[in-house]
Structures are given as C-alpha cells and as structure tokens.
Design a protein around this motif. Structure first.
Motif, PDB file in Angstrom:
ATOM      1  N   LEU A  77      -3.366   4.944  -0.453  1.00 29.56           N
ATOM      2  CA  LEU A  77      -4.609   4.537  -1.111  1.00 29.56           C
ATOM      3  C   LEU A  77      -5.829   4.715  -0.225  1.00 29.56           C
ATOM      4  N   THR A  78      -5.638   4.594   1.102  1.00 34.97           N
ATOM      5  CA  THR A  78      -6.791   4.584   2.011  1.00 34.97           C
ATOM      6  C   THR A  78      -6.773   5.705   3.041  1.00 34.97           C
TER       7      THR A  78
ATOM      8  N   ASN B  29      -4.849  -1.420  -6.566  1.00 34.90           N
ATOM      9  CA  ASN B  29      -5.737  -0.926  -5.510  1.00 34.90           C
ATOM     10  C   ASN B  29      -5.468  -1.728  -4.241  1.00 34.90           C
TER      11      ASN B  29
END
Length: 444
Positions: free
Chosen positions: A59-60, A121
């Motif tokens: 995700l990052t 998220n």
C-alpha cells in the motif's frame, strides 16, 4: 469417571528441573489444552503478521510504514504495560484471557472483511494494530503468569520453553503458508484464518479444570501497586538487569519484520515468498533453541547475558553477509541465539519473582521488551529507507552488543568479579575472575 484433580499433575516429588524431559509439561491436562489451543492461533498470528507487513508495504512502498504498523501494535504496552500486570496479579487470569483472545480474534476478522471488500487502506491497518496492542497489554502478563498456575513451579521452565517452541514452530508454518496464500488468493484469507483460529484457545480455556490449577495468592487491591512493583524490581539485581538488557534487545534487536522486508525487497529483490522463507529459517533456529532450553536445568545469569551477546554478534554478521545464501544460512543461528536469550531471561524472572508480584514483573519485562518497538521500529525503518537495509541491521546489532557488554560488566562488579586477560599457555584469553580483597575494600 473423570480423573481426580491431581491425576494429570506433575509428580509431587518433582522439585527441580534437573531430571525433566523435553515434554514433561504434557503430563498436565490443563497444559495440553493450553498448548494445543495456542498452536492453532499461533499459526494464524504468524500468517497475519506476514500478510499485514506485506500489505502495508504494497500500500505504501515504505519500510518506515511497516515500522509504524509494528510500533502502533506495541505502543500500548509501552504506555500501559504495568497496568496490565496489576490486573493480572489482581484478577482471575483465565477470565482475562477469554476477553483478550476474543478481541484479538475479532480484529483479525475485521481486517479480513476490509480486505475482501477491497476498501482497506493503511489507516485501517494502523487502527486495528492499535486495538490488538491494547488487548495485548492485559493478554501478555496474564497468559505468561498463568503458566505457573497451570504446571506449578517444578515444571515452569519446561512449560515456558515449550510455549516458546510452540510459538516458533508456528513461525515455521505460518510464514510459509502466508507466502503461498498472499501470492495465490490474497492477504484477506490469511486474516480470515487468524480471526477464526482464536476459537481454539478460547475453547481450551473453557475446558480447563479450575481444581487442577496450582493455588496462587492474588494481590489485594490497594493504592500504589504500580510503584510497589517498580520498587520491588529495582531492589533486586537478578530482576532489574535482565529486564534492562531485554529492553535494549527488544528495542533495537527484534525488528525482523522491518529488516527482512527491507532485505527481501531492497537487497535481494525478491517477493513475499522469499520473505516468508527467511522468517521460517529463523524460526527453525528458534524452535531448536526453545527445545534445548526445555531440557536445560537452571542457568546462572551470565548464561543469559552470553546468549544476548551471541545474538548481537549474529545480527552483525547477517548485516554484512554478501550473498542471499549466506544471509539465509545465518537466519537459523540468529533465531537460536535470540530464543535462548529470551527463554532463559523469561524463566529466570518468573522463578525469582514472588507470585503476588509476578504479573507486574512480567508486564515490566514485556513493557521494555515489546514496548520498545515504537521507538526502535520507526527508527530502524527510517535507517533502512534512508541508508539501506545493511546500515539499519548494523546499527541494531551494534546497540545490542554494547548493551550486552555493559550489563555483563555491571553484573560482574556486583558479583565481585573482574575481567582478566591472560596470554599464558593453558589459560583462557579472557575470563571473569574474583576481584582481589584489596580491590573490594577500596571500592566499598
């Protein structure tokens, strides 16, 4: 007809660990329930750890974000750890564990639903990590202190070692399964299994016979119990200095999710399967270390410090390993040294603690050992992002080595020992020997 309360208990004549076999604690029915229930949930815990770390990285794209996730999970232990110990000393440990295990399981199910819905998220992961951390504040001291009530003092070292072997055996299975699950059907299934796996330990707790627990006095409720616990530890060097060492090792040495993600992606350019493999290789050594500790009799504190020094040395060697094969080959040795240190320190603290103080002593241990992660995790993640994985691991190993040396020197001074360096044939080059009477008089 069911057996009487003592039918599955350890023999009354068993008073030391000297003649204990590797699996002696399995004689106790309640321990068998505890062990096999934990086996199921431990596999799920490791599956979720791997899937969660990899999900955050996807995700990052940041090792620091993985560090933040780890920090949030352990921040409550740093802030509120001693309160968890007070509750463990004061209340029924089995009832506490029923509540905490349910909360941790529900957190896994929630993350599974968010992932399956494709709305997850990084902030969802952060929030659920914090929830798990809050439950762990009470879960850890209650679960560890309850072991002595299940098996009694004679089998305590054996049971703690088997619990560690259990957790690390799951580390062999969980990461390997998680790697396959992530690459084939996605992280959500790993989270789902973890959530459902907590049915097993909850069932085990409900099936235990309360009449077979070793009677233990609970601490009465009164003001100043936190300060009382701190004063108790501070007045006893055999408790204080192992806890100090565990704080340094836990903060700067137990950052494997960050280091292994950084090495897998940034150094070896591999995928989640390789990340799971490295975790499993480390777990092999951890299981061996725990099983060896299950057979080992009482050890002096110097053995615990030596194990910490060996662990630090292995971290430093891993940081400079030039190839993937050498790095992978060092992982079992890292696991063995780390587990030997952890088990001997843990059992030493439990054996040397008064039963009415044990929850607070263990919570202080966990507060510094696990609660230091909110400091070490982001720092190691930042070092890995800015300077590379090797620099991050070198820094962590160096701090652990200096801490081991410092605690060794303090304990040697307390014990009236000094460092002797000898070049004579037939003598060890470096050894701790009793200080001369003149030296003791001069420093008195």
């Amino acid at each position: 007809m069911s057996p009487g309360p003592g039918a599955d208990s350890a023999p009354a004549s068993l008073t030391t660990t000297d003649a204990i076999s590797t699996f002696s604690s399995f004689r106790v029915r309640n321990y068998r329930l505890h062990f096999f229930g934990s086996s199921v949930s431990n596999i799920g815990t490791w599956m979720q750890r791997i899937a969660q770390d990899w999900l955050v990285h996807e995700l990052t794209g940041s090792a620091a974000a993985v560090g933040i996730t780890t920090a949030l999970q352990f921040l409550p232990m740093l802030l509120f750890g001693l309160y968890g110990g007070v509750l463990a000393d004061r209340l029924d440990k089995r009832k506490l564990l029923l509540g905490t295990q349910a909360v941790i399981g529900l957190a896994g199910l929630t993350l599974a639903v968010l992932t399956f819905s494709d709305v997850v998220n990084v902030y969802h992961v952060y929030a659920l990590s914090l929830v798990v951390g809050l439950a762990t504040v009470v879960d850890n001291p209650a679960r560890q202190a309850m072991v002595s009530e299940i098996v009694g003092p004679a089998l305590l070292r054996n049971a703690v070692s088997l619990n560690s072997a259990n957790f690390q055996s799951a580390r062999l299975i969980g990461p390997a399964v998680a790697g396959v699950v992530i690459t084939t059907v996605g992280s959500g299934w790993a989270f789902l299994y973890n959530g459902l796996s907590f049915i097993a330990p909850i069932t085990g707790l409900l099936m235990m016979r309360a009449s077979e627990f070793t009677p233990t006095e609970r601490a009465p409720r009164h003001k100043g119990q936190l300060r009382e616990g701190l004063r108790y530890v501070g007045s006893r060097p055999e408790l204080l200095w192992p806890i100090v060492l565990m704080g340094f090792i836990g903060t700067f040495g137990y950052n494997f999710p960050i280091w292994l993600v950084a090495f897998t992606d940034g150094v070896f350019h591999a995928d989640a399967g390789t990340y799971g493999l490295l975790n499993s290789l480390m777990a092999i050594g951890s299981v061996v270390g725990a099983l060896l500790a299950a057979r080992r009799g009482s050890r002096r504190m110097r053995f615990t410090v030596a194990a910490a020094g060996m662990f630090a040395a292995m971290l430093l060697l891993s940081a400079v390993a030039p190839t993937f094969l050498l790095f992978a080959a060092l992982m079992p040795v890292v696991g063995l040294a780390g587990m030997t240190f952890q088990v001997t320190a843990n059992t030493g603290l439990q054996i040397n603690s008064d039963p009415t103080m044990r929850g607070r002593v263990l919570s202080l241990m966990m507060m510094v050992f696990v609660g230091g992660t909110p400091i070490g995790g982001p720092l190691m993640g930042w070092l890995c992002d800015e300077f590379g994985a090797r620099v991050g691991l070198l820094f962590g190993g160096s701090v652990c080595a200096l801490a081991s040396l410092g605690v060794a020197l303090v304990l040697a001074r307390i014990g009236g020992l000094r460092l002797r360096i000898s070049l004579r044939p037939g003598q060890r080059g470096v050894a701790l020997v009793p200080r001369d009477p003149e030296e003791l008089t001069a420093t008195a």
